[in-house]
Motif scaffolding. Structure first.
Motif: not given
Length: 212
Positions: A66-71, A109-113, A139-142, A146-148
């Motif tokens: 429901y919100r940004d996943i940041i920490t 931003d709707l990009q995904s990996i 290991n794969n986060l830049k 911001i994850i949703r």
């Protein structure tokens, strides 16, 4: 996604179903077409008889926050929920231990990996899935991503009788503990026992992907 759709006056499923398909593609790419297919109820999978259904190749769940996943704590909360769901479904299916774990990540931003790796030992246990997924994700986060949406799936199943390591007795003890916790949840509800980290954001941790 909802915010971006609102900017082009798409506020209902009906709006999404009737908007020009080419325009939607220009705005959102393939994801826009997928959204419209959802709105239209389009499904292209072949209808199979029971005896024709393929054996299960993977078991997974995903969750949009429901919100940004940041920490790191945010990430651990969501991965804990997903790992418990995947573990429970895998055990219910009784198809063996998973050897490979994959993660799916969609950003704001709707990009995904998607990324995958081998588990240290084949497992059905949520702790093994959560720890592996967290390490793989970090290991794969830049920076500043911001994850949703997060997803976990497991595959490459091995029989229960397979020798996994010299720590097999430790695995069996953890497996028995997990079974006991699962029994308590079945009897008294999913909220009757949970990891302490889930209390850090009760709204974020209230979802139950397995039931949903």
């Amino acid at each position: 996604t909802n915010e971006k759709l609102s900017k082009i006056n798409v506020k209902t499923i009906g709006d999404l179903a009737t908007i020009n398909r080419n325009y939607l593609y220009k705005k959102f790419g393939k994801w826009g077409i997928t959204l419209q297919d959802y709105a239209l109820g389009n499904e292209n999978s072949e209808v199979l008889l029971d005896e024709e259904i393929d054996e299960v190749k993977s078991v997974g769940n995903s969750m949009t926050s429901y919100r940004d996943i940041i920490t790191d704590d945010d990430i651990k909360i969501v991965l804990t929920i997903l790992s418990e769901s995947v573990s429970s479904r895998l055990i219910d299916l009784n198809i063996g231990k998973a050897s490979t774990l994959s993660i799916y990540v969609r950003f704001s931003d709707l990009q995904s990996i998607t990324r995958q790796c081998k588990l240290l030992v084949p497992s059905t246990l949520p702790d093994d899935f959560e720890k592996t997924a967290f390490k793989l994700l970090k290991n794969n986060l830049k920076n500043n991503e911001i994850i949703r949406t997060l997803g976990i799936s497991v595959s490459d199943f091995k029989g229960y009788s397979e020798q996994i390591s010299l720590e097999e007795n430790s695995y069996e003890k953890r497996s028995n503990l997990n079974d006991a916790i699962s029994s308590i949840k079945v009897k008294y509800g999913n909220d009757s026992m949970k990891k302490a980290i889930l209390l850090k954001d009760k709204k974020l941790s209230r979802d139950n992907p397995k039931e949903e």
